[in-house]
Design an enzyme around this catalytic site. Sequence first.
Site, PDB file in Angstrom:
ATOM      1  CG  ASP A  46      -0.113   0.006   2.597  1.00  0.00           C
ATOM      2  OD1 ASP A  46       1.089   0.083   2.462  1.00  0.00           O
ATOM      3  OD2 ASP A  46      -0.863  -0.114   3.528  1.00  0.00           O
TER       4      ASP A  46
ATOM      5  CG  ASP B 198      -6.403  -5.499   1.562  1.00  0.00           C
ATOM      6  OD1 ASP B 198      -7.043  -4.385   0.657  1.00  0.00           O
ATOM      7  OD2 ASP B 198      -6.101  -4.947   2.753  1.00  0.00           O
TER       8      ASP B 198
ATOM      9  CB  CYS C 237     -12.679 -27.290   7.129  1.00  0.00           C
ATOM     10  SG  CYS C 237     -11.379 -26.147   6.742  1.00  0.00           S
TER      11      CYS C 237
ATOM     12  CB  CYS D  32      -7.736 -25.461   7.068  1.00  0.00           C
ATOM     13  SG  CYS D  32      -8.255 -25.960   9.004  1.00  0.00           S
TER      14      CYS D  32
ATOM     15  CB  CYS E  55     -10.852 -28.635  10.179  1.00  0.00           C
ATOM     16  SG  CYS E  55     -11.477 -26.930  10.531  1.00  0.00           S
TER      17      CYS E  55
ATOM     18  CG  HIS F 101     -10.511 -22.541  10.101  1.00  0.00           C
ATOM     19  ND1 HIS F 101     -11.248 -23.904   9.649  1.00  0.00           N
ATOM     20  CD2 HIS F 101     -11.698 -21.510  10.313  1.00  0.00           C
ATOM     21  CE1 HIS F 101     -12.791 -23.369   9.203  1.00  0.00           C
ATOM     22  NE2 HIS F 101     -12.977 -22.178   9.707  1.00  0.00           N
TER      23      HIS F 101
HETATM   24 ZN   LIG Z   1     -10.616 -25.628   9.106  1.00  0.00          ZN
END
Ligand SMILES: [Zn+2]
Length: 370
Positions: A91, A263, A301, A303, A306, A333
């Site tokens: 930025d 963002d 999920c 990720c 998880c 996550h």
């Molecule tokens: Zn997750």
Amino acid sequence: MSFSFSVVAEDGAARAGRMTTAHGTVDTPAFMPVGTAGAVKAVTPEELVACGAEIVLANTYHLYLRPGHDTVRELGGLHAFMHWTGPILTDSGGFQAFSMEALRRLDEEGVRFKSHLDGSLHLLTPESSMEIQAALGSDIAMVLDECPPLPSPRESVEQAVERTTRWAERSRQAYAGPGVPFAIVQGGTFEDLRARSAEALVAMDFPGYAIGGVSVGEPPQAIAAVARSTAALLPAGRPRYLMGVGRPEDLVEAVAGGVDLFDCVMPTRNARNGHYFTGTGVVRIRNAKYEKDLRPIEEGCGCPTCAGGYTRAYLRHLDRCNEMLAPMLGTLHNLWYYEKLMADMRAAIERGTFAAFRESFYAARSQPPA
Ligand SMILES: [Zn+2]
């Protein structure tokens, strides 16, 4: 300069695209995790890649004050310094400098501010912002703009639009970095001022355009309306970036309106506050009902948190004990959720099923569409 953007699929106003930089390509719509001081809090660059992030944002203000852009350049540039090989957007530093309310002064030359670290005085100009970002070596540099606070009378928004236009021209002339500069459309919620701002900036032919001034407190409907109407004013062949927004719903609505880049600190900051995003809504892990809950944050999920078998009960315990592992696992996550949301939207646009995607997104959250 090595930069290009092409639209690969369209579905209504929504589009899927591909942005190529010297440090790799980015499939859009894309979400950029925020790496304030050259680090996305609580996660490593390797973990960002695992979450699906293809580009990150770094804050010029923070890196300018510490360790200093000359030091970063000396150490091989920001990519090498922060151990991130993919594209980086920086930025202008203006937003943080402006937010030092009591410590700043704004005039045609630029913005004078006092460092929040040691009180030293600094002047950020369109030219110096470009010089700092060039030294950092980012792939996309944002021009210095004037972002009026909300609510602002029409007259001040109009003046900010005119100054932002003049500063964009100065920035374009000054930029001599390895990447490309993006301009920023201002105009608040005044449609004609947004149009005037977009028209002036598009005439300067920037490689990309941002929609600024929409993360300073507007209601969600206003954000979506401004994103949609402003995106429509920008050239189809250039990436469109909605700065600092926001919630998953905001992303879905802005993508529907033709925005490509986003963002926001929300997935990372909220993770540190025990606030986890899921397809059915938010899990606030501090809630007592999770004390003995052996389920992952979100069933199904993929990720690392998880799929790795970490339970809500354990995450709640870690959060209560202020263990560092809580923000680490929570951030993984949340970033995974955001990146997967973007990937799902890209896939839906490419299949021509974005309207159905949007409907099921709201249905899963038992929420009416925005
Ligand atoms: Zn997750």
